[in-house]
Scaffold this motif. Structure first.
Motif, short mmCIF file in Angstrom:
data_model
loop_
_atom_site.label_atom_id
_atom_site.label_comp_id
_atom_site.label_asym_id
_atom_site.label_seq_id
_atom_site.Cartn_x
_atom_site.Cartn_y
_atom_site.Cartn_z
N VAL A 1 5.83 -27.33 7.05
CA VAL A 1 6.53 -26.27 6.67
C VAL A 1 5.62 -25.01 6.15
O VAL A 1 6.22 -24.02 6.28
N LEU A 2 4.47 -25.41 5.76
CA LEU A 2 3.80 -24.36 5.18
C LEU A 2 2.22 -24.71 5.64
O LEU A 2 1.67 -25.69 5.33
N SER A 3 1.75 -23.48 6.51
CA SER A 3 0.37 -23.95 6.78
C SER A 3 -0.55 -22.63 6.27
O SER A 3 -0.27 -21.50 6.76
N VAL A 4 -1.61 -23.13 5.71
CA VAL A 4 -2.47 -22.06 5.06
C VAL A 4 -3.93 -22.12 5.84
O VAL A 4 -4.36 -23.52 5.74
N ASP A 5 -4.53 -21.22 6.47
CA ASP A 5 -5.84 -21.48 7.11
C ASP A 5 -6.80 -20.48 6.81
O ASP A 5 -6.61 -19.02 7.00
N THR B 1 3.25 -16.64 -2.27
CA THR B 1 4.57 -15.89 -2.68
C THR B 1 4.67 -14.52 -2.32
O THR B 1 5.62 -13.87 -2.84
N GLY B 2 3.24 -13.81 -2.01
CA GLY B 2 3.66 -12.31 -1.76
C GLY B 2 3.23 -11.45 -2.83
O GLY B 2 3.43 -10.33 -2.79
N PHE B 3 2.77 -12.09 -4.01
CA PHE B 3 2.30 -11.43 -5.20
C PHE B 3 1.08 -10.58 -5.15
O PHE B 3 0.58 -9.50 -5.74
N TYR B 4 0.17 -11.24 -4.39
CA TYR B 4 -1.25 -10.65 -4.06
C TYR B 4 -0.91 -10.51 -2.40
O TYR B 4 -0.46 -11.60 -1.81
N SER B 5 -1.66 -9.85 -1.79
CA SER B 5 -1.85 -9.65 -0.28
C SER B 5 -3.14 -10.12 0.04
O SER B 5 -4.36 -9.84 -0.63
N ALA B 6 -3.40 -11.39 0.61
CA ALA B 6 -4.84 -11.97 0.79
C ALA B 6 -5.53 -10.90 1.51
O ALA B 6 -5.42 -10.29 2.30
N THR B 7 -6.81 -11.43 1.06
CA THR B 7 -7.91 -10.63 1.73
C THR B 7 -8.34 -11.14 3.08
O THR B 7 -8.53 -10.43 3.86
N GLY B 8 -8.11 -12.36 3.23
CA GLY B 8 -8.29 -13.04 4.74
C GLY B 8 -7.53 -14.16 4.90
O GLY B 8 -7.04 -14.85 3.95
N GLY B 9 -7.35 -14.61 6.04
CA GLY B 9 -6.74 -15.93 6.49
C GLY B 9 -5.43 -15.72 6.77
O GLY B 9 -4.76 -14.34 6.79
N THR B 10 -4.57 -16.72 7.03
CA THR B 10 -3.33 -16.76 7.60
C THR B 10 -2.47 -17.60 6.69
O THR B 10 -2.98 -18.86 6.26
N ILE B 11 -1.16 -17.46 6.46
CA ILE B 11 -0.09 -18.18 5.88
C ILE B 11 1.12 -18.21 6.75
O ILE B 11 1.60 -16.89 7.06
N LYS B 12 1.46 -19.16 7.37
CA LYS B 12 2.52 -19.51 8.16
C LYS B 12 3.67 -20.37 7.36
O LYS B 12 3.45 -21.36 7.02
N LEU B 13 5.02 -19.80 7.34
CA LEU B 13 5.99 -20.32 6.93
C LEU B 13 6.95 -20.75 7.79
O LEU B 13 7.52 -19.93 8.44
N THR C 1 7.52 -17.32 9.80
CA THR C 1 7.07 -16.23 9.09
C THR C 1 5.67 -15.83 8.60
O THR C 1 5.27 -17.05 8.35
N ASP C 2 5.26 -14.97 9.50
CA ASP C 2 3.60 -14.49 8.90
C ASP C 2 3.91 -13.87 7.66
O ASP C 2 4.10 -12.79 7.58
N VAL C 3 3.38 -14.56 6.43
CA VAL C 3 3.41 -14.18 5.03
C VAL C 3 2.66 -12.85 5.13
O VAL C 3 2.87 -11.71 4.43
N VAL C 4 1.59 -13.03 5.68
CA VAL C 4 0.54 -11.79 5.41
C VAL C 4 1.14 -10.61 6.06
O VAL C 4 0.71 -9.62 5.75
N LYS C 5 1.51 -10.63 7.10
CA LYS C 5 2.36 -9.65 7.91
C LYS C 5 3.36 -9.05 7.27
O LYS C 5 3.52 -7.81 7.13
N VAL C 6 4.37 -9.78 6.76
CA VAL C 6 5.50 -9.36 6.01
C VAL C 6 5.13 -8.44 4.83
O VAL C 6 5.96 -7.80 4.33
N LEU C 7 4.14 -8.79 4.22
CA LEU C 7 3.70 -7.86 3.07
C LEU C 7 3.10 -6.76 3.16
O LEU C 7 2.98 -5.74 2.34
N GLY C 8 2.57 -6.49 4.56
CA GLY C 8 2.19 -5.09 4.99
C GLY C 8 0.62 -5.03 5.04
O GLY C 8 -0.01 -4.96 4.20
N GLU C 9 0.30 -5.44 6.29
CA GLU C 9 -1.02 -5.35 6.51
C GLU C 9 -1.70 -3.84 6.52
O GLU C 9 -1.06 -3.04 6.89
N PRO C 10 -2.89 -4.12 6.17
CA PRO C 10 -3.86 -2.66 6.30
C PRO C 10 -3.86 -2.14 7.85
O PRO C 10 -3.79 -3.10 8.70
#
Length: 291
Positions: free
Chosen positions: A6-10, A53-65, A72-81
């Motif tokens: 259900v949650l994959s962090v790489d 949970t989106g309170f920080y925008s990760a510096t690197g890596g992927t989070i798939k929910l 859902t690509d968590v990093v993407k929905v937070l607004g990538e640079p």
């Protein structure tokens, strides 16, 4: 128990200037499981939660929910640079602009992930039941005209929201406190109310940040029963940060151990209990001394 992830962090990374709070953190959380993220103080556990949970925008890596029937690509929905390649791909550029403007933690919750906090964050001047009603804003009829004219659909939606709130109050044993101010509850009751409020957002995975902190043994046991209930009767996935090792070992299907921003061990309770690297991290000893 389903083996679906259900949650994959790489290779998750989070840097604050020159400080590497997280470095190359990878983990997979199975659906309908109870998983624990443990480690010494300062290991980076809450930073992981804040990234998930989106309170920080990760510096690197992927989070798939993988929840609510979609990925859902968590990093993407937070607004990538923005990147140089975006400007030669109009669809990609428009997507980045959209999430830069409208992305945020609300989209992570809408995708099916909820959380509680290490420091309780209730609306203390609102009643207990109002705390649960306000958490359901995405699921009720918010049409202004429907509210003004008090339509049948509006009344039905309000009634369903109230029923849902009282259902979760019953689960966490707070029905008798429904009309009390949240700030008047005991510490243990506020902990349970925060879980109920998170559940009112209808998540498929919930992240609990030190839910047993400050609880006495009886309250901790009651909390353990609630967490098992979430998994066993509500098909929920639970990921928790916790320092109470007795609780962690008794309820967890899977444990991830973090130290200095790195994953040093993963596995079941028995494997983690006897892992030399885990013992070294908690006792502050060199691994060689414990072999």
């Amino acid at each position: 128990m389903s083996e679906e992830i259900v949650l994959s962090v790489d290779r998750l990374a989070m840097h604050f200037g020159g400080i590497k709070a997280l470095n190359d953190v990878s983990l997979n959380i199975k659906r309908n499981s109870i998983s624990a993220l443990i480690g010494p103080n300062g290991a980076g556990k809450t930073t992981v939660f804040n990234c998930l949970t989106g309170f920080y925008s990760a510096t690197g890596g992927t989070i798939k929910l993988n929840a609510r029937g979609k990925s859902t690509d968590v990093v993407k929905v937070l607004g990538e640079p923005f990147e140089l390649g975006d400007f030669i791909s109009p669809p990609k550029l428009l997507s980045r602009i959209y999430y830069k403007m409208f992305g945020g933690t609300h989209l992570v919750n809408r995708a099916g992930l909820a959380r509680t906090f290490q420091n309780i964050r209730l609306f203390k001047e609102m009643s207990v039941v109002e705390n649960l009603l306000v958490a359901q804003h995405m699921w009720i009829n918010r049409n202004m005209l429907a509210g003004v004219f008090n339509t049948r659909a509006f009344r039905k939606a309000e009634s369903q929201a109230l029923d849902h709130a009282f259902y979760w109050l019953e689960v966490v044993d707070l029905v008798d406190c429904a009309n009390r101010l949240a700030g008047e509850l005991s510490y243990g009751q506020q902990r349970r109310l925060e879980i109920a409020r998170a559940m009112c957002t209808r998540p498929q995975i919930i992240c609990l940040d030190e839910p047993a902190a400050g609880l006495n043994p009886q309250e901790t046991e009651a909390l353990s029963r609630i967490i098992r209930l979430l998994r066993d009767e509500h098909d929920l996935t639970v990921l928790l940060i916790e320092h109470d090792m007795g609780m962690v070992m008794s309820i967890s299907d899977h444990i991830v151990v973090l130290d200095h921003g790195l994953v040093i061990a993963q596995g079941g309770p028995e494997a983690i209990r006897s892992d030399p690297k885990v013992i070294a991290a908690y006792l502050g000893a060199e691994e060689e001394e414990l072999v």
